[in-house]
Structures are given as structure tokens and as C-alpha cells.
Scaffold this motif. Structure first.
Motif, PDB file in Angstrom:
ATOM      1  N   LYS A   9      33.320  47.765  34.860  1.00  0.00           N
ATOM      2  CA  LYS A   9      33.138  48.312  36.165  1.00  0.00           C
ATOM      3  C   LYS A   9      34.675  47.750  36.730  1.00  0.00           C
ATOM      4  N   HIS A  10      35.379  46.739  36.424  1.00  0.00           N
ATOM      5  CA  HIS A  10      36.493  46.067  36.635  1.00  0.00           C
ATOM      6  C   HIS A  10      37.713  47.353  36.310  1.00  0.00           C
ATOM      7  N   LYS A  13      37.607  50.119  38.404  1.00  0.00           N
ATOM      8  CA  LYS A  13      38.390  50.168  39.747  1.00  0.00           C
ATOM      9  C   LYS A  13      39.812  50.187  39.688  1.00  0.00           C
ATOM     10  N   LEU A  54      44.635  44.764  38.806  1.00  0.00           N
ATOM     11  CA  LEU A  54      43.438  45.163  38.544  1.00  0.00           C
ATOM     12  C   LEU A  54      43.419  45.254  36.908  1.00  0.00           C
ATOM     13  N   VAL A  57      43.000  41.891  35.315  1.00  0.00           N
ATOM     14  CA  VAL A  57      41.695  41.180  35.524  1.00  0.00           C
ATOM     15  C   VAL A  57      40.701  41.865  34.256  1.00  0.00           C
ATOM     16  N   VAL A  58      41.063  42.962  33.874  1.00  0.00           N
ATOM     17  CA  VAL A  58      40.417  43.550  32.708  1.00  0.00           C
ATOM     18  C   VAL A  58      40.825  42.664  31.517  1.00  0.00           C
TER      19      VAL A  58
END
Length: 143
Positions: A9-10, A13, A54, A57-58
Motif C-alpha cells: 500500500k505504501h 502511494k 515515500l 518509507v517502503v
């Protein structure tokens, strides 16, 4: 499996933002000559900065879940890029007093940083497609 789907999901995004990062500003906004190009560049860079953040973040989630993949692991073994990307993420999502923070410049000035992050993005895409059996699921849906 749920945690991997959450990580995906990340990535989704980040991928969605990557797709619009180079979108041009449409229409006549009354900008003086040259200002539209500057506004387009600034807007594109802002979106690209969020995309980069982002992706980090992954990276964090991938490591936290102790995932493994030869291509992703190879790219993440390049610690200069990973650490510089972490600082870039921090400069994007945390207030910085400087107009152009050194934290951001560290990643941008690394030779091949653009190619590295592009390769990392694709490696994550391929990783998720295999681990989550996305093609197989899509084939079933489309059958």
C-alpha cells in the motif's frame, strides 16, 4: 501476508505520486514569460521529493519485515544511497530552516542517485508482483 500487503500500500502511494511528478501545469495562469517554466519545475520537484520520501518509507518497512529479494537487497546494500535517501526524506517531511537543506542535497548530489532510485522503485514493483502474486490474481479477476 497482511503486513506485506500493508507495505505494498505504501509502495502504491509512492508509485501514484511518481506517475504525476512530471505532469505539466495546464492552462494560462497569467504567468510572465519564464515564470510558468519555473512554477512547473518547482511543482514537479515538490512532487518528486514526496515520491522519494515515500520510497524511503517502503525501504523502512521492507527492512522491518525482514523481507528478502536479490535485486532489492543489492540496491539497499549501497548504504550511501540509502542513508542519503533517509536524510532526503527527513528534509521533505520535517521542517528545515534552510531553503535548500543540506540533507536534501546529499542525495541529489550523489552520482547516479536518480538512476538508483528508479531501479529501486522497479525492484520493489517486481518484488511485490511476485510475493503478492499480483499477475495470478489479476488473471483470475479478468477470467
Amino acid at each position: 501476508m497482511e503486513k506485506l500487503i500493508s507495505l505494498h500500500k505504501h509502495w502504491l502511494k509512492a508509485d501514484a505520486l511518481k506517475e504525476v511528478a512530471a505532469t505539466k501545469i495546464e492552462g494560462d495562469h497569467g504567468f510572465k514569460e519564464g515564470l510558468l517554466e519555473f512554477a512547473e519545475f518547482h511543482s514537479s520537484f515538490a512532487r518528486l521529493s514526496v515520491f522519494y520520501g515515500l520510497i524511503y518509507v517502503v525501504v523502512e518497512g521492507y527492512k522491518a519485515l525482514k523481507c528478502t529479494n536479490p535485486k532489492v537487497d543489492e540496491l539497499l546494500s549501497q548504504e550511501d544511497f540509502v542513508d542519503a535517501l533517509r536524510l532526503f526524506r527527513n528534509s521533505t517531511f520535517h521542517f528545515q530552516k534552510e531553503l535548500i537543506p543540506e540533507k536534501a542535497m546529499k542525495f541529489l548530489e550523489l552520482p547516479e542517485s536518480e538512476n538508483w532510485i528508479r531501479a529501486l522503485h522497479i525492484a520493489f514493483k517486481n518484488f511485490f508482483e511476485v510475493e503478492l502474486q499480483i499477475k495470478e490474481i489479476m488473471d483470475k479477476i479478468n477470467a
